[in-house]
Design a protein around this motif. Structure first.
Motif, PDB file in Angstrom:
ATOM      1  N   ILE A  15       0.865  -1.174   0.000  1.00 50.48           N
ATOM      2  CA  ILE A  15       0.000   0.000   0.000  1.00 50.48           C
ATOM      3  C   ILE A  15       0.897   1.218   0.000  1.00 50.48           C
ATOM      4  O   ILE A  15       1.766   1.357   0.863  1.00 50.48           O
ATOM      5  N   GLN A  16       0.695   2.096  -0.962  1.00 52.83           N
ATOM      6  CA  GLN A  16       1.484   3.318  -1.048  1.00 52.83           C
ATOM      7  C   GLN A  16       0.524   4.492  -0.927  1.00 52.83           C
ATOM      8  O   GLN A  16      -0.274   4.739  -1.831  1.00 52.83           O
ATOM      9  N   ALA A  17       0.578   5.176   0.195  1.00 49.67           N
ATOM     10  CA  ALA A  17      -0.287   6.327   0.446  1.00 49.67           C
ATOM     11  C   ALA A  17       0.568   7.581   0.490  1.00 49.67           C
ATOM     12  O   ALA A  17       1.446   7.700   1.336  1.00 49.67           O
ATOM     13  N   VAL A  18       0.336   8.480  -0.443  1.00 48.64           N
ATOM     14  CA  VAL A  18       1.127   9.704  -0.517  1.00 48.64           C
ATOM     15  C   VAL A  18       0.202  10.920  -0.514  1.00 48.64           C
ATOM     16  O   VAL A  18      -0.938  10.844  -0.946  1.00 48.64           O
ATOM     17  N   PHE A  44      -1.091  -2.589  -4.433  1.00 47.15           N
ATOM     18  CA  PHE A  44      -0.662  -3.693  -5.290  1.00 47.15           C
ATOM     19  C   PHE A  44      -0.844  -4.996  -4.525  1.00 47.15           C
ATOM     20  O   PHE A  44      -0.615  -5.049  -3.314  1.00 47.15           O
ATOM     21  N   ASP A  45      -1.240  -6.057  -5.229  1.00 49.11           N
ATOM     22  CA  ASP A  45      -1.383  -7.348  -4.556  1.00 49.11           C
ATOM     23  C   ASP A  45      -0.027  -8.039  -4.487  1.00 49.11           C
ATOM     24  O   ASP A  45       0.989  -7.501  -4.934  1.00 49.11           O
ATOM     25  N   ALA A  46       0.002  -9.239  -3.928  1.00 47.05           N
ATOM     26  CA  ALA A  46       1.260  -9.955  -3.708  1.00 47.05           C
ATOM     27  C   ALA A  46       1.956 -10.359  -5.013  1.00 47.05           C
ATOM     28  O   ALA A  46       3.147 -10.646  -5.016  1.00 47.05           O
ATOM     29  N   GLN A  47       1.228 -10.361  -6.122  1.00 44.34           N
ATOM     30  CA  GLN A  47       1.818 -10.681  -7.425  1.00 44.34           C
ATOM     31  C   GLN A  47       2.213  -9.423  -8.192  1.00 44.34           C
ATOM     32  O   GLN A  47       2.598  -9.492  -9.354  1.00 44.34           O
ATOM     33  N   THR A 101      -1.898  -4.263  -9.979  1.00 40.06           N
ATOM     34  CA  THR A 101      -2.523  -3.072  -9.429  1.00 40.06           C
ATOM     35  C   THR A 101      -3.950  -3.397  -9.005  1.00 40.06           C
ATOM     36  O   THR A 101      -4.765  -3.812  -9.815  1.00 40.06           O
ATOM     37  N   VAL A 102      -4.243  -3.213  -7.718  1.00 34.94           N
ATOM     38  CA  VAL A 102      -5.584  -3.439  -7.183  1.00 34.94           C
ATOM     39  C   VAL A 102      -6.385  -2.144  -7.253  1.00 34.94           C
ATOM     40  O   VAL A 102      -7.541  -2.129  -7.644  1.00 34.94           O
ATOM     41  N   ALA A 103      -5.757  -1.033  -6.877  1.00 35.52           N
ATOM     42  CA  ALA A 103      -6.404   0.277  -6.921  1.00 35.52           C
ATOM     43  C   ALA A 103      -5.326   1.336  -7.090  1.00 35.52           C
ATOM     44  O   ALA A 103      -4.215   1.180  -6.598  1.00 35.52           O
ATOM     45  N   ILE A 104      -5.665   2.390  -7.791  1.00 32.38           N
ATOM     46  CA  ILE A 104      -4.707   3.471  -8.002  1.00 32.38           C
ATOM     47  C   ILE A 104      -5.487   4.783  -8.077  1.00 32.38           C
ATOM     48  O   ILE A 104      -6.581   4.827  -8.626  1.00 32.38           O
ATOM     49  N   ALA A 105      -4.926   5.825  -7.497  1.00 36.70           N
ATOM     50  CA  ALA A 105      -5.546   7.147  -7.521  1.00 36.70           C
ATOM     51  C   ALA A 105      -4.780   8.044  -8.482  1.00 36.70           C
ATOM     52  O   ALA A 105      -3.555   7.935  -8.605  1.00 36.70           O
ATOM     53  N   ALA A 106      -5.491   8.913  -9.146  1.00 37.44           N
ATOM     54  CA  ALA A 106      -4.840   9.872 -10.041  1.00 37.44           C
ATOM     55  C   ALA A 106      -3.940  10.787  -9.214  1.00 37.44           C
ATOM     56  O   ALA A 106      -4.301  11.190  -8.113  1.00 37.44           O
ATOM     57  N   PRO A 107      -2.770  11.096  -9.739  1.00 35.14           N
ATOM     58  CA  PRO A 107      -1.860  11.958  -8.983  1.00 35.14           C
ATOM     59  C   PRO A 107      -2.417  13.367  -8.833  1.00 35.14           C
ATOM     60  O   PRO A 107      -3.146  13.856  -9.685  1.00 35.14           O
ATOM     61  N   TRP A 108      -2.049  14.011  -7.718  1.00 37.68           N
ATOM     62  CA  TRP A 108      -2.381  15.397  -7.440  1.00 37.68           C
ATOM     63  C   TRP A 108      -3.883  15.657  -7.337  1.00 37.68           C
ATOM     64  O   TRP A 108      -4.367  16.714  -7.667  1.00 37.68           O
ATOM     65  N   ASP A 155      -7.420  14.710  -4.656  1.00 35.58           N
ATOM     66  CA  ASP A 155      -7.933  14.069  -3.446  1.00 35.58           C
ATOM     67  C   ASP A 155      -8.688  12.817  -3.852  1.00 35.58           C
ATOM     68  O   ASP A 155      -9.463  12.831  -4.812  1.00 35.58           O
ATOM     69  N   ALA A 156      -8.443  11.722  -3.152  1.00 35.45           N
ATOM     70  CA  ALA A 156      -9.115  10.467  -3.502  1.00 35.45           C
ATOM     71  C   ALA A 156      -9.131   9.542  -2.299  1.00 35.45           C
ATOM     72  O   ALA A 156      -8.337   9.690  -1.368  1.00 35.45           O
ATOM     73  N   VAL A 157     -10.038   8.608  -2.341  1.00 36.80           N
ATOM     74  CA  VAL A 157     -10.112   7.542  -1.352  1.00 36.80           C
ATOM     75  C   VAL A 157     -10.013   6.238  -2.125  1.00 36.80           C
ATOM     76  O   VAL A 157     -10.787   5.999  -3.052  1.00 36.80           O
ATOM     77  N   LEU A 158      -9.041   5.405  -1.772  1.00 34.53           N
ATOM     78  CA  LEU A 158      -8.901   4.096  -2.410  1.00 34.53           C
ATOM     79  C   LEU A 158      -9.584   3.054  -1.549  1.00 34.53           C
ATOM     80  O   LEU A 158      -9.381   3.007  -0.334  1.00 34.53           O
TER      81      LEU A 158
END
Length: 107
Positions: free
Chosen positions: A34-37, A45-48, A51-58, A60-63
């Motif tokens: 999990i990368q929260a910035v 990202f899952d163990a393989q 990409t499970v979920a991704i937010a657009a850069p710059w 506000d979003a909730v994954l």
């Protein structure tokens, strides 16, 4: 999980490169990542390494993502990055020694 402040990168490719590094960490550890910035690419990202979920850069979003716990150890987790350096050094030494043996002149 990686919680970081990537705002100092500005709107560059560095944001996406860090997401790729997170994906690589998921692969080498066989664990979800999990990368929260605060500014940049937040992703799950899952163990393989998928990409499970991704937010657009710059923005506000909730994954919302489901994380599946994993068991077992990958070679990287078990022995660390140093083991790959030792393996590479031994392979290089073996290649040098085998090449050296072939260059001998036989009478």
């Amino acid at each position: 999980m990686n919680a970081s402040n990537f705002a100092w990168y500005g709107k560059t490719h560095g944001q996406w490169q860090h997401a790729q590094i997170g994906r690589a960490r998921a692969l080498e550890t066989a664990r979800p990542w999990i990368q929260a910035v605060n500014a940049g690419v937040s992703a799950v990202f899952d163990a393989q390494g998928r990409t499970v979920a991704i937010a657009a850069p710059w923005r506000d979003a909730v994954l919302d993502a489901v994380i599946v716990p994993q068991q077992g150890l990958t070679p990287f987790v078990r022995w660390g990055g140093e083991a790959s350096v030792v393996f590479l050094a031994l392979a290089l030494l073996g290649a040098v020694l085998s090449r050296r043996g072939r260059n001998r002149v036989r009478c």
